[in-house]
Design an enzyme around this catalytic site. Structure first.
Site, PDB file in Angstrom:
ATOM      1  N   ARG A   1       7.803  26.376  16.017  1.00 17.39           N
ATOM      2  CA  ARG A   1       8.378  26.830  14.897  1.00 17.39           C
ATOM      3  C   ARG A   1       7.385  26.612  13.629  1.00 17.39           C
ATOM      4  NH1 ARG A   1      13.050  25.688  11.379  1.00 17.39           N
ATOM      5  NH2 ARG A   1      13.599  27.924  10.385  1.00 17.39           N
ATOM      6  N   HIS A   2       7.466  27.184  12.635  1.00 12.82           N
ATOM      7  CA  HIS A   2       6.468  26.954  11.530  1.00 12.82           C
ATOM      8  C   HIS A   2       7.432  25.968  10.823  1.00 12.82           C
ATOM      9  CE1 HIS A   2       9.819  29.059   9.168  1.00 12.82           C
ATOM     10  NE2 HIS A   2       9.774  29.935  10.262  1.00 12.82           N
TER      11      HIS A   2
ATOM     12  N   ARG B   1       4.395  32.180   6.586  1.00  5.84           N
ATOM     13  CA  ARG B   1       4.899  30.543   6.963  1.00  5.84           C
ATOM     14  C   ARG B   1       4.539  30.326   8.356  1.00  5.84           C
ATOM     15  NH1 ARG B   1       8.950  34.448   7.080  1.00  5.84           N
ATOM     16  NH2 ARG B   1      10.366  34.714   8.581  1.00  5.84           N
TER      17      ARG B   1
ATOM     18  N   GLU C   1       9.586  37.531  13.043  1.00  4.62           N
ATOM     19  CA  GLU C   1      10.947  37.224  13.163  1.00  4.62           C
ATOM     20  C   GLU C   1      11.584  38.341  13.286  1.00  4.62           C
ATOM     21  OE1 GLU C   1      13.424  35.726  14.197  1.00  4.62           O
ATOM     22  OE2 GLU C   1      13.508  33.939  12.886  1.00  4.62           O
TER      23      GLU C   1
ATOM     24  N   HIS D   1       8.990  31.896  15.086  1.00  2.00           N
ATOM     25  CA  HIS D   1      10.072  31.823  14.098  1.00  2.00           C
ATOM     26  C   HIS D   1      11.446  31.517  14.990  1.00  2.00           C
ATOM     27  CE1 HIS D   1       7.509  33.719  10.812  1.00  2.00           C
ATOM     28  NE2 HIS D   1       7.202  34.411  12.009  1.00  2.00           N
TER      29      HIS D   1
END
Length: 207
Positions: A7-8, A58, A82, A148
């Site tokens: 995940r970012h 992101r 996302e 995400h």
């Protein structure tokens, strides 16, 4: 094949208290630090042959930091974006609750939010990218996916062959790492939601 799902880092939306989803916020200064710390760990312990990333800022910024540490190819995959939360993107949670309240019994899985996608469409998208990874990158020993919270949760459900509709959610913290392996007919979970020496942990689906 090993699949490194990441995940970012922290995004500006995390500080603003808004629905993120398809709203394209950048990483915060802390998010960049988190990504650099995670990238150093990945380069030392699990360097991938290739990185696939969501094109949202992101995630792509996080992926570029990993690429800088590892030196491998990076490709964008729109299916890693996302949840398409339509009219909710960028709205404060308070404003969204007033303008677009959740129905008393919840939104049916097959009905999309206005200008967005349904939960079923979201899950199908995760299934599609998971199977694409298995088919298109079968020659890779290890592949990294940067995405995400919501998409990652559905990706893990696809890996575990869970039903389309179920109540389970897999939370992932900022720069949390999941390591999966596909070995013949075996699906092996090596670890979930590991965050290298993190100062701040946010477990969430960011929509």
């Amino acid at each position: 094949m090993e699949i490194l799902v990441i995940r970012h880092g922290q995004s500006e939306a995390d500080l603003l208290g808004v629905h993120e989803g398809r709203a394209d916020f950048s990483l915060t200064a802390l998010g960049e630090q988190q990504a650099k710390r995670m990238a150093t760990y990945v380069a030392s312990h699990f360097p991938p042959d290739i990185i696939l990333t969501s094109p949202l800022k992101r995630a792509k910024s996080t992926a570029l930091i990993i690429q800088g540490a590892v030196g491998c190819e990076l490709l964008e995959e729109k299916d890693l974006m996302e949840f398409n939360n339509g009219v909710l993107a960028g709205l404060s949670r308070e404003e969204a609750a007033i303008k677009y309240p959740i129905p008393p019994n919840g939104r049916p899985a097959h009905i999309p939010i206005e200008n967005g996608e349904s939960d079923l469409e979201f899950r199908y998208r995760a299934e599609r990218i998971y199977h694409k990874v298995l088919f298109d990158y079968s020659n890779c020993e290890r592949i990294a996916i940067v995405s995400h919270g919501g998409l990652i949760s559905h990706l893990l459900k696809a890996f575990l062959r869970q039903p389309i509709n179920n109540e389970f959610v897999f939370a992932t913290g900022d720069t949390g790492i999941h390591l999966l392996e596909v070995k013949g007919d075996k699906r092996i979970v090596k670890f979930l939601n590991f965050i290298p020496a993190s100062d701040t942990v946010q477990n969430s689906c960011d929509y």
